[in-house]
Design a protein around this motif. Structure first.
Motif, mmCIF file in Angstrom:
data_model
loop_
_atom_site.group_PDB
_atom_site.id
_atom_site.type_symbol
_atom_site.label_atom_id
_atom_site.label_comp_id
_atom_site.label_asym_id
_atom_site.label_seq_id
_atom_site.Cartn_x
_atom_site.Cartn_y
_atom_site.Cartn_z
ATOM 1 N N LYS A 60 0.797 -1.225 0.000
ATOM 2 C CA LYS A 60 0.000 0.000 0.000
ATOM 3 C C LYS A 60 0.832 1.278 0.000
ATOM 4 C CE LYS A 60 -4.019 -1.954 2.377
ATOM 5 N NZ LYS A 60 -4.895 -1.854 3.574
ATOM 6 N N SER A 61 2.072 1.220 0.519
ATOM 7 C CA SER A 61 2.821 2.449 0.743
ATOM 8 C C SER A 61 3.134 3.192 -0.550
ATOM 9 C CB SER A 61 4.128 2.132 1.472
ATOM 10 O OG SER A 61 4.903 1.236 0.705
ATOM 11 N N VAL A 62 3.492 2.437 -1.606
ATOM 12 C CA VAL A 62 3.870 3.092 -2.852
ATOM 13 C C VAL A 62 2.690 3.831 -3.462
ATOM 14 C CG1 VAL A 62 4.705 2.700 -5.195
ATOM 15 C CG2 VAL A 62 5.719 1.462 -3.294
ATOM 16 N N SER A 63 1.528 3.167 -3.535
ATOM 17 C CA SER A 63 0.350 3.812 -4.110
ATOM 18 C C SER A 63 -0.103 4.986 -3.254
ATOM 19 C CB SER A 63 -0.791 2.796 -4.251
ATOM 20 O OG SER A 63 -1.167 2.284 -2.986
ATOM 21 N N GLU A 64 -0.023 4.857 -1.923
ATOM 22 C CA GLU A 64 -0.413 5.958 -1.054
ATOM 23 C C GLU A 64 0.521 7.148 -1.229
ATOM 24 O OE1 GLU A 64 -2.442 3.442 2.633
ATOM 25 O OE2 GLU A 64 -0.511 4.398 2.875
ATOM 26 N N ALA A 65 1.818 6.864 -1.357
ATOM 27 C CA ALA A 65 2.772 7.952 -1.548
ATOM 28 C C ALA A 65 2.525 8.685 -2.862
ATOM 29 C CB ALA A 65 4.206 7.403 -1.522
ATOM 30 N N GLN A 66 2.217 7.936 -3.924
ATOM 31 C CA GLN A 66 1.910 8.567 -5.201
ATOM 32 C C GLN A 66 0.667 9.434 -5.099
ATOM 33 O OE1 GLN A 66 1.634 5.262 -7.889
ATOM 34 N NE2 GLN A 66 3.853 5.077 -8.127
ATOM 35 N N GLN A 67 -0.368 8.924 -4.409
ATOM 36 C CA GLN A 67 -1.587 9.717 -4.235
ATOM 37 C C GLN A 67 -1.309 10.979 -3.428
ATOM 38 O OE1 GLN A 67 -4.437 7.107 -2.462
ATOM 39 N NE2 GLN A 67 -4.686 5.843 -4.285
ATOM 40 N N ILE A 68 -0.464 10.846 -2.419
ATOM 41 C CA ILE A 68 -0.138 12.014 -1.594
ATOM 42 C C ILE A 68 0.615 13.055 -2.404
ATOM 43 C CG2 ILE A 68 1.276 12.779 0.367
ATOM 44 C CD1 ILE A 68 0.560 10.075 1.674
ATOM 45 N N GLN A 69 1.576 12.597 -3.222
ATOM 46 C CA GLN A 69 2.322 13.533 -4.052
ATOM 47 C C GLN A 69 1.401 14.236 -5.038
ATOM 48 O OE1 GLN A 69 5.421 11.152 -5.768
ATOM 49 N NE2 GLN A 69 6.756 11.334 -4.018
ATOM 50 N N GLU A 70 0.512 13.460 -5.661
ATOM 51 C CA GLU A 70 -0.435 14.067 -6.597
ATOM 52 C C GLU A 70 -1.370 15.035 -5.865
ATOM 53 O OE1 GLU A 70 -0.645 10.165 -9.581
ATOM 54 O OE2 GLU A 70 -2.375 10.789 -8.397
ATOM 55 N N GLY A 71 -1.815 14.630 -4.671
ATOM 56 C CA GLY A 71 -2.685 15.504 -3.901
ATOM 57 C C GLY A 71 -1.978 16.785 -3.487
ATOM 58 N N ALA A 72 -0.690 16.678 -3.119
ATOM 59 C CA ALA A 72 0.062 17.871 -2.738
ATOM 60 C C ALA A 72 0.217 18.816 -3.923
ATOM 61 C CB ALA A 72 1.441 17.476 -2.199
ATOM 62 N N ASP A 73 0.498 18.239 -5.108
ATOM 63 C CA ASP A 73 0.606 19.070 -6.311
ATOM 64 C C ASP A 73 -0.720 19.755 -6.618
ATOM 65 O OD1 ASP A 73 2.822 16.722 -7.992
ATOM 66 O OD2 ASP A 73 3.217 18.290 -6.533
ATOM 67 N N GLU A 74 -1.805 18.990 -6.522
ATOM 68 C CA GLU A 74 -3.118 19.573 -6.801
ATOM 69 C C GLU A 74 -3.462 20.650 -5.773
ATOM 70 O OE1 GLU A 74 -5.069 15.491 -8.719
ATOM 71 O OE2 GLU A 74 -5.809 16.319 -6.833
#
Length: 222
Positions: A162-176
């Motif tokens: 789960k960590s990799v997908s969560e980190a990607q979502q967090i990065q995308e969310g931070a950019d957004e």
């Protein structure tokens, strides 16, 4: 080594080995567990019994390989999660620089008008809102990182998946989030500049009107 064959192939779906890339290059705990399961399933089964003769060296070798790779997988997962804090800090610093620049420009343009107080008040509200939102997200991020560290003691496999997908979502969310904050800031600054332009135009019109009136008085007096 003989072991009872108590269940069919159900718990972990075996996967074909990928011979094109080394096992050390891209560690996948699910795939390595599937390999371990294949070793057991491919072992000799004693007919009319629940026992299977297993190659103990192969099993121990696979378990040792998994054991050496799991700490590295945990470290990489936590490193990705910790990058969230840096992304949020950069977004907050960038937003504060934009706000400071807008305040300085507004002060230079509006230092002769009462609109400067309104502009400063709105800028302070924007800065406080951005800072509050960034602090809330940062606190949530730290809580999530701490939770992931605690879960690593007993749930290594679940964290890795789960960590990799969560980190990607967090990065995308931070950019957004950063883009949304800057977009809103750009709109509000545009409205602020519109107010400034209107104020200056009114001042210019009043000044021109006064000059016209003074010229008329001078002509009448002459």
């Amino acid at each position: 080594m003989a072991r009872p064959n108590s269940s069919p192939k159900a718990s972990i779906s075996p996967q074909k080995k990928n011979s094109s890339s080394p096992r050390e290059a891209d560690f996948d705990i699910q795939q390595e567990l599937s390999r371990l399961q294949e070793v057991i399933y491919e072992s000799f089964h004693i007919p009319v019994s629940r026992w299977t003769i297993i190659d103990e060296d192969k099993v121990l070798e696979q378990l040792e390989f998994i054991g050496t790779k799991i700490p590295e997988a945990i470290r990489k997962a936590l490193q990705v999660l910790e990058q969230k804090q840096e992304i949020l800090a950069n977004a907050e610093a960038y937003a504060q620089r934009i706000i400071q620049q807008a305040q300085e420009e507004a002060a230079e343009i509006l230092d002769e008008s009462g609109i400067i107080q309104q502009a400063q008040h709105e800028a302070n509200q924007i800065r406080q809102q951005v800072q509050s939102e960034c602090e809330a997200i940062q606190a949530q991020t730290m809580a999530e990182i701490e939770q992931q560290r605690q879960m690593a003691n007993g749930e290594v496999e679940q964290i890795y998946r789960k960590s990799v997908s969560e980190a990607q979502q967090i990065q995308e969310g931070a950019d957004e989030y950063a883009d949304a904050v800057l977009t809103r800031l750009e709109q509000e600054l545009g409205e602020m500049l519109g107010v400034v332009r209107n104020g200056r135009q009114q001042l210019y019109n009043h000044s021109a009107q006064r000059q016209t009136n003074n010229s008329g008085k001078q002509l009448s007096e002459g």
